[in-house]
Write an enzyme that holds these catalytic residues in place. Structure first.
Site, PDB file in Angstrom:
ATOM      1  N   SER A 193       0.878  -3.104   2.479  1.00  0.00           N
ATOM      2  CA  SER A 193       0.132  -3.045   1.220  1.00  0.00           C
ATOM      3  C   SER A 193      -1.306  -3.550   1.385  1.00  0.00           C
ATOM      4  CB  SER A 193       0.893  -3.809   0.133  1.00  0.00           C
ATOM      5  OG  SER A 193       0.372  -3.519  -1.143  1.00  0.00           O
ATOM      6  N   ASP A 237       3.939   6.955  -3.564  1.00  0.00           N
ATOM      7  CA  ASP A 237       3.886   5.494  -3.433  1.00  0.00           C
ATOM      8  C   ASP A 237       4.063   4.832  -4.799  1.00  0.00           C
ATOM      9  OD1 ASP A 237       2.378   2.834  -3.508  1.00  0.00           O
ATOM     10  OD2 ASP A 237       2.345   3.248  -1.359  1.00  0.00           O
ATOM     11  N   HIS A 278       7.321   1.593  -1.614  1.00  0.00           N
ATOM     12  CA  HIS A 278       6.091   0.902  -1.214  1.00  0.00           C
ATOM     13  C   HIS A 278       6.448  -0.134  -0.154  1.00  0.00           C
ATOM     14  CE1 HIS A 278       1.937  -0.395  -1.723  1.00  0.00           C
ATOM     15  NE2 HIS A 278       2.328  -1.653  -1.870  1.00  0.00           N
TER      16      HIS A 278
END
Length: 391
Positions: free
Chosen positions: A171, A267, A334
């Site tokens: 991330s 995502d 994610h």
């Protein structure tokens, strides 16, 4: 004697549990404080380090933790009372798995490397560098210094002798891996094989449901507050506004170091915050859909499909260059490389009948190239797991 035996049995069970979870103790980098390389609250940066062994003793993987960003004094103040802004609140042990896993069975290519998890406590993807500290809020915007201090410390602990090295992240940490990739390459020995891996860090300069780009204005605030401009790749900032250089699609074209991108076409963080951020969804019509695509209307699904099209265009610098790798699945997820289950597990996501661990390992060692794009709809891949929420 019986009680003592029972005590030793309990300790043995505890030891097995700790070893089995791959728990790695925290290292506080106190020496960095004097250099001003500190978390938002001024505390020392930290990382977890599991030493390499055997054939991996001179191989290193530096993995940066994710956790979003803070855009103003209020949101940064809120973070500094948590582990995302202060090492005082970080857990003392961290279980390594997935790309950091220490078991050959689940992480065959990297299990015996020196594996480091860099804790994220600056709120700027390790790019902030503001000298002044406002006495009213006592916030330190020093993410770039934190990153460099950790890397320098690891160099002193043996990374200066690296034969193979990976800079990776999840991330916001995966975005940092892209932004710092070429600098990482430049710091390490010229003889080393150095590559970077971004897991759910390919945030796109996308249009939201109103046709605007809320994410651009969001990143503009991050860059302004943290003084990130001077830490971003010059190859990008010399051509465009610094906030645009938070988008990998504008940074990757001029990157010299090989990069592998692991990302979900749908995502879950980006659907929620790039496509349908709460700030622009005034009527809250997307509230349920963006959390669960099965709850989207036909019109909303068409918009979600359009987001995938935006993602595909943004990824063109990746799949147009042979030395780069791409694992783009059609999951609503994610960060998919952080657990053994999604990294290499039997029920983990597959693209072209290949799991993430095999794709990345083959790419890193040059056994075979991997640039694969999944089928086009959010329901077409039966190997997609439930949503991963690591960030």
């Amino acid at each position: 004697m019986g009680r003592l035996k029972q005590c030793w049995s309990s300790l043995l069970v505890l030891a097995v549990v700790v070893i089995g979870t791959g728990a790695v103790p925290i290292t506080y980098l106190q020496s960095a404080v004097a250099k001003g390389a500190v978390c938002l609250d001024g505390s020392a940066p930290a990382y977890h380090f599991d030493k390499g062994f055997g054939s991996g003793v001179n191989n290193w993987i530096v993995h940066m933790e994710g956790g979003g960003w803070c855009t103003d004094v209020a949101s940064c103040n809120e973070r500094k009372g948590t582990m995302k802004g202060s090492s005082k609140f970080m857990n003392k042990d961290f279980g390594f798995s997935g790309i950091l896993g220490g078991k050959q069975s689940t992480n065959p290519d990297f299990y015996n490397w020196n594996r480091i998890k860099v804790r994220y406590c600056d709120g700027s993807s390790f790019t902030g560098n503001v000298e002044a500290v406002n006495p009213a809020n006592k916030l330190f915007f020093r993410g770039a210094r934190v990153w460099r201090a950790v890397i320098d410390d690891l160099m002193a602990k043996g990374m200066k002798n690296a034969q193979n090295a990976i800079l990776s992240g999840c991330s916001a940490g995966a975005l940092a891996a892209i932004l710092h990739c070429d600098t990482f390459r430049a710091i390490l020995p010229r003889t080393a094989s150095v590559k970077c891996v971004s897991d759910a860090g390919y945030f796109i300069h996308g249009k939201d449901i109103t046709g605007g780009s809320y994410i651009e204005s969001y990143y503009s605030k991050v860059v302004a507050l943290h003084g990130s401009a001077k830490s971003l790749p010059v190859s990008c900032t010399s051509k465009m506004k610094p906030e645009l250089c938070f988008f990998p699609q504008y940074v990757v074209p001029s990157m010299r170091t090989p990069l592998f991108v692991i990302n979900a076409a749908f995502d879950s963080w980006q659907i929620k915050n790039v496509l349908a951020p709460t700030a622009v969804d005034k009527g809250k019509q997307w509230k349920n859909c963006k959390l669960d695509l099965k709850k989207c209307s036909a019109a909303q699904l068409k918009t979600v499909q359009g987001f995938r099209d935006q993602m595909m265009r943004a990824l063109s610098p990746v799949h147009s260059t042979p030395s780069r790798g791409l694992f783009l699945d059609s999951c609503h997820a994610h960060c998919q490389g952080g657990s053994a289950a999604s990294w290499s597990g039997d029920k983990g996501p597959q693209v072209a009948n290949t799991r993430i661990a095999k794709a990345v390992g083959n790419w890193f060692y040059g056994r075979s190239a991997f640039q694969k794009i999944d089928c086009p709809s959010p329901t077409c891949n039966p190997t997609c797991p439930a949503i991963s929420t690591e960030d």
